[in-house]
Design an enzyme around this catalytic site. Sequence first.
Site, PDB file in Angstrom:
ATOM      1  CB  CYS A 183      -7.681  -0.083   1.345  1.00 50.70           C
ATOM      2  SG  CYS A 183      -7.407  -1.337   2.609  1.00 50.70           S
ATOM      3  CB  CYS A 208      -0.158  -2.471   2.519  1.00 52.63           C
ATOM      4  SG  CYS A 208      -1.379  -3.339   3.530  1.00 52.63           S
ATOM      5  CB  CYS A 224      -1.290  -1.400  -1.343  1.00 50.70           C
ATOM      6  SG  CYS A 224      -2.850  -1.827  -2.137  1.00 50.70           S
ATOM      7  CB  CYS A 259      -7.961 -14.568  -7.539  1.00 48.68           C
ATOM      8  SG  CYS A 259      -7.120 -16.120  -7.812  1.00 48.68           S
ATOM      9  CB  CYS A 319      -9.006 -17.599  -5.067  1.00 50.69           C
ATOM     10  SG  CYS A 319      -7.769 -16.945  -3.926  1.00 50.69           S
ATOM     11  CB  CYS A 355      -3.960 -18.543  -1.429  1.00 47.38           C
ATOM     12  SG  CYS A 355      -2.918 -17.661  -2.615  1.00 47.38           S
ATOM     13  NE  ARG A 415      -1.796 -18.818  -7.340  1.00 43.55           N
ATOM     14  CZ  ARG A 415      -3.005 -18.303  -7.338  1.00 43.55           C
ATOM     15  NH1 ARG A 415      -3.480 -17.766  -6.242  1.00 43.55           N
ATOM     16  NH2 ARG A 415      -3.735 -18.315  -8.418  1.00 43.55           N
TER      17      ARG A 415
HETATM   18  N1  SAM Z   1      -6.927  -6.151   0.806  1.00 44.44           N
HETATM   19  C1  SAM Z   1      -6.594  -7.512   0.884  1.00 44.44           C
HETATM   20  C2  SAM Z   1      -5.432  -7.777   1.776  1.00 44.44           C
HETATM   21  O1  SAM Z   1      -4.430  -7.082   1.664  1.00 44.44           O
HETATM   22  O2  SAM Z   1      -5.503  -8.676   2.594  1.00 44.44           O
HETATM   23  C3  SAM Z   1      -6.386  -8.171  -0.430  1.00 44.44           C
HETATM   24  C4  SAM Z   1      -5.715  -7.544  -1.618  1.00 44.44           C
HETATM   25  S1  SAM Z   1      -3.985  -7.263  -1.525  1.00 44.44           S
HETATM   26  C5  SAM Z   1      -3.805  -6.306  -2.975  1.00 44.44           C
HETATM   27  C6  SAM Z   1      -3.224  -8.821  -1.812  1.00 44.44           C
HETATM   28  C7  SAM Z   1      -1.696  -8.880  -1.905  1.00 44.44           C
HETATM   29  O3  SAM Z   1      -1.266  -8.305  -3.120  1.00 44.44           O
HETATM   30  C8  SAM Z   1      -0.890  -8.166  -0.851  1.00 44.44           C
HETATM   31  O4  SAM Z   1      -0.785  -8.893   0.347  1.00 44.44           O
HETATM   32  C9  SAM Z   1       0.461  -8.052  -1.527  1.00 44.44           C
HETATM   33  O5  SAM Z   1       1.271  -9.188  -1.244  1.00 44.44           O
HETATM   34  C10 SAM Z   1       0.107  -8.026  -3.015  1.00 44.44           C
HETATM   35  N2  SAM Z   1       0.369  -6.697  -3.604  1.00 44.44           N
HETATM   36  C11 SAM Z   1      -0.361  -5.585  -3.448  1.00 44.44           C
HETATM   37  N3  SAM Z   1       0.184  -4.543  -4.118  1.00 44.44           N
HETATM   38  C12 SAM Z   1       1.303  -5.005  -4.705  1.00 44.44           C
HETATM   39  C13 SAM Z   1       2.308  -4.409  -5.520  1.00 44.44           C
HETATM   40  N4  SAM Z   1       2.299  -3.108  -5.845  1.00 44.44           N
HETATM   41  N5  SAM Z   1       3.308  -5.203  -5.970  1.00 44.44           N
HETATM   42  C14 SAM Z   1       3.341  -6.509  -5.651  1.00 44.44           C
HETATM   43  N6  SAM Z   1       2.428  -7.125  -4.885  1.00 44.44           N
HETATM   44  C15 SAM Z   1       1.418  -6.389  -4.401  1.00 44.44           C
HETATM   45 FE1  SF4 Z   2      -5.682  -2.505   1.648  1.00 48.03          FE
HETATM   46 FE2  SF4 Z   2      -3.886  -2.739  -0.281  1.00 48.03          FE
HETATM   47 FE3  SF4 Z   2      -3.214  -3.385   2.199  1.00 48.03          FE
HETATM   48 FE4  SF4 Z   2      -4.953  -4.952   0.842  1.00 48.03          FE
HETATM   49  S1  SF4 Z   2      -2.793  -4.601   0.345  1.00 48.03           S
HETATM   50  S2  SF4 Z   2      -5.125  -4.243   2.937  1.00 48.03           S
HETATM   51  S3  SF4 Z   2      -5.995  -3.391  -0.395  1.00 48.03           S
HETATM   52  S4  SF4 Z   2      -3.783  -1.328   1.482  1.00 48.03           S
END
Ligand code: SAM
Ligand code: SF4
Length: 332
Positions: free
Chosen positions: A63, A67, A70, A107, A138, A198, A276
């Site tokens: 990706c 973030c 992530c 989801c 979802c 959500c 949730r």
């Molecule tokens: N890529 C998409 C996005 O970010 O819009 C969807 C997937 S992303 C993994 C969805 C959510 O998962 C993130 O906004 C974050 O809140 C949560 N998330 C991701 N990695 C995480 C982690 N290591 N611990 C807790 N929550 C996490």
């Molecule tokens: Fe990409 Fe992870 Fe951010 Fe979702 S949370 S946009 S998968 S880097």
Amino acid sequence: MTDTLLHDRPRAAVPPLVRADVAALFDLPFTELLFRAATVHRQHHDPVQVERATLLSIKTGGCPEDCGYCSQSTQAESGLAASKLMDVDAVLAAAAAAKAAGSQRFCMGAAWRNPKDRDMDALCAMVEGVNALGLESCMTLGMLTGAQAERLGEAGLDYYNHNLDTSPENYGNVITTRTWDDRLDTLAAVRAAGVNVCCGGIVGMGESRADRVGFLHALATLPEAPESVPINALVPVAGTVLGDMLKDVPSARIDDIEFVRTVAVARILMPQSMVRLSAGRESMSDSTQALCFLAGANSIFTGDKLLTTGNAGGDRDAALFAKLGLNGAANG
Ligand code: SAM
Ligand code: SF4
Ligand code: DTB
């Protein structure tokens, strides 16, 4: 008195929710906060019903977003291999297994900045197939245009997950590649398409209490409250900025009581929403999870995997539900 006159009468003004109101809830004695949240929960929901949702990563890794939490960002050194979008049939086979295991919602998450228009046919077929199995659908695919949200809505998508993640002030410490306003635009596109929203975020990223206040205040003052509010506790993944931070500064891990307070305040501020208990549950004790359910959490992710990290698993959840007498499970 005519209807018109009735409508013209000034209504008692409801003062807008301000951060001080949210901070005051967080500051309540813990037992008082829990009692209030449990009371609100009972007014709007059946307190023994907890929804079970299953996650599937339909497109993993690679990706371009940054973030800091992530595993799927190209900026992370998590060792995760990137994959292409799964075939529709494979997604529907996973959905059927989730249904057989007792899930109510399925989801699907993709590690994208945004979907490409050429992916939309396959994504819509996934939504239609999941709904045909009798599951709620979802998706979380990153940013959406209005037209993409419309297409997913027409295919029957029940919920779109897109998180604000943290307070507006802390946001730039966590993500720099898309802005807070980008997120609001996607949420507005989802709403306009008639798809349920959500939207939640993550705690335990080293943020302050004031950030948690600002985060919940932002969610509760969206034009309409999200129907579903995931509260994630950071799952520390080695090689991510925030996962490594937590390894170096273990005291940044969120205290269990503070996590439960966050759930309780979310419940009080958004009485009708599903709250949730999301990522991070695997490392929580049964007692902490029970406090979250008392505080108004009424949805979990079940199964042994979230998107890329481990989850408590169906057996542990079945044992927990039986112990707590949730969803009509026998206890004792
Ligand atoms: N890529 C998409 C996005 O970010 O819009 C969807 C997937 S992303 C993994 C969805 C959510 O998962 C993130 O906004 C974050 O809140 C949560 N998330 C991701 N990695 C995480 C982690 N290591 N611990 C807790 N929550 C996490
Ligand atoms: Fe990409 Fe992870 Fe951010 Fe979702 S949370 S946009 S998968 S880097
Ligand atoms: C959300 O807020 N939490 C879920 C769901 N939305 C997509 C995702 C949690 C992901 C946890 C980290 C992982 O497994 O990669």
